[in-house]
Design an enzyme around this catalytic site. Structure first.
Site, mmCIF file in Angstrom:
data_model
loop_
_atom_site.group_PDB
_atom_site.id
_atom_site.type_symbol
_atom_site.label_atom_id
_atom_site.label_comp_id
_atom_site.label_asym_id
_atom_site.label_seq_id
_atom_site.Cartn_x
_atom_site.Cartn_y
_atom_site.Cartn_z
ATOM 1 N N HIS A 36 42.437 30.044 15.735
ATOM 2 C CA HIS A 36 40.921 30.672 16.135
ATOM 3 C C HIS A 36 40.632 30.315 17.552
ATOM 4 O O HIS A 36 41.112 29.367 18.242
ATOM 5 C CB HIS A 36 40.130 29.721 15.207
ATOM 6 C CG HIS A 36 38.779 30.116 15.087
ATOM 7 N ND1 HIS A 36 38.326 31.316 14.821
ATOM 8 C CD2 HIS A 36 37.651 29.503 15.511
ATOM 9 C CE1 HIS A 36 36.930 31.569 14.628
ATOM 10 N NE2 HIS A 36 36.523 30.493 15.608
ATOM 11 N N HIS A 87 31.409 31.765 18.277
ATOM 12 C CA HIS A 87 32.741 32.344 17.721
ATOM 13 C C HIS A 87 32.360 33.159 16.492
ATOM 14 O O HIS A 87 31.103 33.201 15.803
ATOM 15 C CB HIS A 87 33.695 31.213 17.338
ATOM 16 C CG HIS A 87 33.073 30.180 16.294
ATOM 17 N ND1 HIS A 87 33.843 30.106 15.095
ATOM 18 C CD2 HIS A 87 32.093 29.623 16.192
ATOM 19 C CE1 HIS A 87 33.040 29.281 14.435
ATOM 20 N NE2 HIS A 87 32.056 28.843 14.916
ATOM 21 N N CYS A 136 37.549 36.715 15.580
ATOM 22 C CA CYS A 136 37.266 35.683 16.844
ATOM 23 C C CYS A 136 37.854 36.341 18.093
ATOM 24 O O CYS A 136 37.299 36.281 19.284
ATOM 25 C CB CYS A 136 37.912 34.504 16.332
ATOM 26 S SG CYS A 136 39.526 34.177 16.268
#
Length: 170
Positions: free
Chosen positions: A129, A141, A75
């Site tokens: 994240h 993402h 990410c």
């Protein structure tokens, strides 16, 4: 994954982050922690380039520690790649360092395309994240091992519960 493999992977990741942040004189460059409005791109054109490129990367495999098209992306590696290649902005390599930077915090109601959205794990306290907001309550993402770069909605039950904050690097 065994504890040994996790430790080796963490050591490699930390070492590569330190190596990448070394100045030519050998000292560690911490300037990335001081990102502020002077280091952000002032036009939405750059945010558009970042988001446009993110769309092109949909389907790229997730790879822990990955930060390139050939390697795949995790990410934060996806975000580092997007901002560097499309806007010339060098952002911190990890989500926790991105959060610690002095870049502008953005309220959820004021998100703009190109903002970085951050999430806690299952709504808990630990930052886990990040993705790039693309408008219309959606973000791109690199989710996790075995998955691919994709679009998800902030309205999704999991992402809505896990949402932490957003920052503007553009």
């Amino acid at each position: 994954m065994s504890k040994f493999k996790v430790m080796v992977a963490l050591c490699c990741l930390f070492s590569s982050a330190v190596f990448a942040s070394k100045k030519h004189d050998g000292s560690i460059n911490t300037a990335y922690l001081k990102l502020d409005s002077r280091s952000t791109v002032s036009t939405s054109r750059h945010a558009g380039k970042v988001v446009g490129r993110a769309h092109e990367l949909i389907g790229t495999p997730y790879r822990w520690g990955g930060a390139s098209v050939s390697q795949g992306f995790d990410c934060s590696g996806l975000l580092v790649y997007l901002f560097r290649s499309e806007a010339g902005i060098h952002i911190p390599r990890t989500t926790s360092l991105m959060l610690k930077s002095a870049s502008k915090v953005v309220k959820r109601a004021h998100l703009k395309s190109g903002d970085v959205v951050f999430f806690k794990h299952n709504g808990g306290q630990r930052m886990k994240h990040a993705g790039i907001y693309i408008g219309d309550n959606k973000f791109i993402h690199a989710p996790r091992t075995g998955k691919y770069v994709r679009i998800d909605s902030l309205s999704n039950k999991y992402w809505n519960k896990s949402y932490l904050t957003a920052k503007r690097f553009h």
